[in-house]
Write a protein that holds these residues in place. Structure first.
Motif, short mmCIF file in Angstrom:
data_model
loop_
_atom_site.label_atom_id
_atom_site.label_comp_id
_atom_site.label_asym_id
_atom_site.label_seq_id
_atom_site.Cartn_x
_atom_site.Cartn_y
_atom_site.Cartn_z
N ASN A 181 0.82 -1.21 0.00
CA ASN A 181 0.00 0.00 0.00
C ASN A 181 0.86 1.26 0.00
OD1 ASN A 181 -2.55 1.50 0.27
ND2 ASN A 181 -1.70 2.05 2.25
N ALA A 182 1.88 1.28 0.83
CA ALA A 182 2.76 2.46 0.88
C ALA A 182 3.47 2.65 -0.46
CB ALA A 182 3.78 2.32 2.01
N THR A 230 0.92 3.78 -3.19
CA THR A 230 0.46 5.15 -2.95
C THR A 230 1.55 6.15 -3.27
OG1 THR A 230 -1.06 4.38 -1.23
CG2 THR A 230 -0.47 6.72 -1.21
N ARG A 256 1.57 8.91 -6.31
CA ARG A 256 1.60 10.32 -5.90
C ARG A 256 2.77 11.07 -6.52
NH1 ARG A 256 0.72 10.82 0.29
NH2 ARG A 256 -1.30 10.01 -0.40
N ASP A 315 5.47 12.34 3.58
CA ASP A 315 4.65 11.25 3.05
C ASP A 315 5.32 9.90 3.23
OD1 ASP A 315 2.63 12.98 2.30
OD2 ASP A 315 3.13 12.96 0.16
N LEU A 324 3.46 7.14 5.58
CA LEU A 324 3.02 5.87 4.98
C LEU A 324 3.87 4.71 5.49
CD1 LEU A 324 2.16 7.19 1.45
CD2 LEU A 324 0.59 6.01 2.99
N TYR A 364 0.34 5.03 8.42
CA TYR A 364 -0.77 5.99 8.40
C TYR A 364 -1.23 6.16 6.97
CZ TYR A 364 0.63 7.06 13.16
OH TYR A 364 0.93 6.96 14.48
N GLY A 365 -2.52 6.38 6.80
CA GLY A 365 -3.07 6.55 5.47
C GLY A 365 -4.52 6.95 5.52
N GLN A 366 -5.28 6.41 4.60
CA GLN A 366 -6.69 6.80 4.47
C GLN A 366 -7.51 6.46 5.70
OE1 GLN A 366 -7.74 4.81 0.85
NE2 GLN A 366 -7.39 6.66 -0.36
N THR A 367 -7.28 5.31 6.30
CA THR A 367 -8.11 4.89 7.43
C THR A 367 -7.46 5.11 8.78
OG1 THR A 367 -7.31 2.62 7.27
CG2 THR A 367 -9.31 3.17 6.05
N ARG A 368 -6.18 5.27 8.82
CA ARG A 368 -5.45 5.46 10.08
C ARG A 368 -4.78 6.82 10.04
NH1 ARG A 368 -0.09 3.28 12.06
NH2 ARG A 368 -0.24 3.47 14.30
N ARG A 369 -5.22 7.72 10.86
CA ARG A 369 -4.72 9.10 10.86
C ARG A 369 -3.58 9.26 11.87
NH1 ARG A 369 -6.39 10.29 6.27
NH2 ARG A 369 -8.59 10.58 5.97
#
Length: 105
Positions: free
Chosen positions: A34-35, A38, A42, A63, A67, A71-76
Motif C-alpha cells: 500500500n505504501a 500510494t 503520488r 509522506d 506511509l 498511516y493513510g486513508q483509514t489510520r490518521r
C-alpha cells in the motif's frame, strides 16, 4: 504498523524495516504494498520520489514517513506528527532523509 517502544523496550525490526528517530522517539518504517503503490502514484514513480527526497522536499519526506509508519486513508497520524517529522530532519543530524531513501530501496 510501527509504534514507539513506549515501555522502554527495543523496537522490533523485521526484514526491510528501517528504524528512525523522530524527536526522542524510536519508530520503524515498515515496507508495505500500500505504501509503495500510494507513493509511486503520488510522485510519478519511486525513482522520482527518491529524487525529491534527495532535494529535501518536505511533502515527500513527510509522506514517506507517514506511509512507512502505516498511516493513510483509514489510520490518521497524531496532528503534531508532520511538524515533528519536519523539525527532526530540519533541525538535527538525524539522517531522516537518508533513512527515507533506505526505506524506498
Amino acid at each position: 504498523m510501527s509504534e514507539p517502544a513506549g515501555d522502554g523496550g527495543p523496537v522490533r525490526i523485521g526484514a526491510g524495516d528501517v528504524p528512525i528517530k523522530i524527536g526522542t522517539e524510536d519508530f520503524v518504517l515498515v515496507p508495505s504494498f500500500n505504501a509503495a503503490k500510494t507513493l509511486s502514484a503520488r510522485y510519478g514513480g519511486l525513482n522520482a520520489l527518491v529524487e525529491r527526497v534527495g532535494k529535501l522536499d518536505i511533502d515527500a519526506i513527510t509522506d514517506v514517513v507517514l506511509l512507512g509508519l502505516g498511516y493513510g486513508q483509514t489510520r490518521r497520524p497524531p496532528p503534531d506528527l508532520p511538524e515533528r517529522i519536519w523539525r527532526t530532519w530540519f533541525t538535527d543530524e538525524s539522517g531522516l532523509a537518508a533513512r527515507c531513501v533506505d526505506y524506498l530501496y
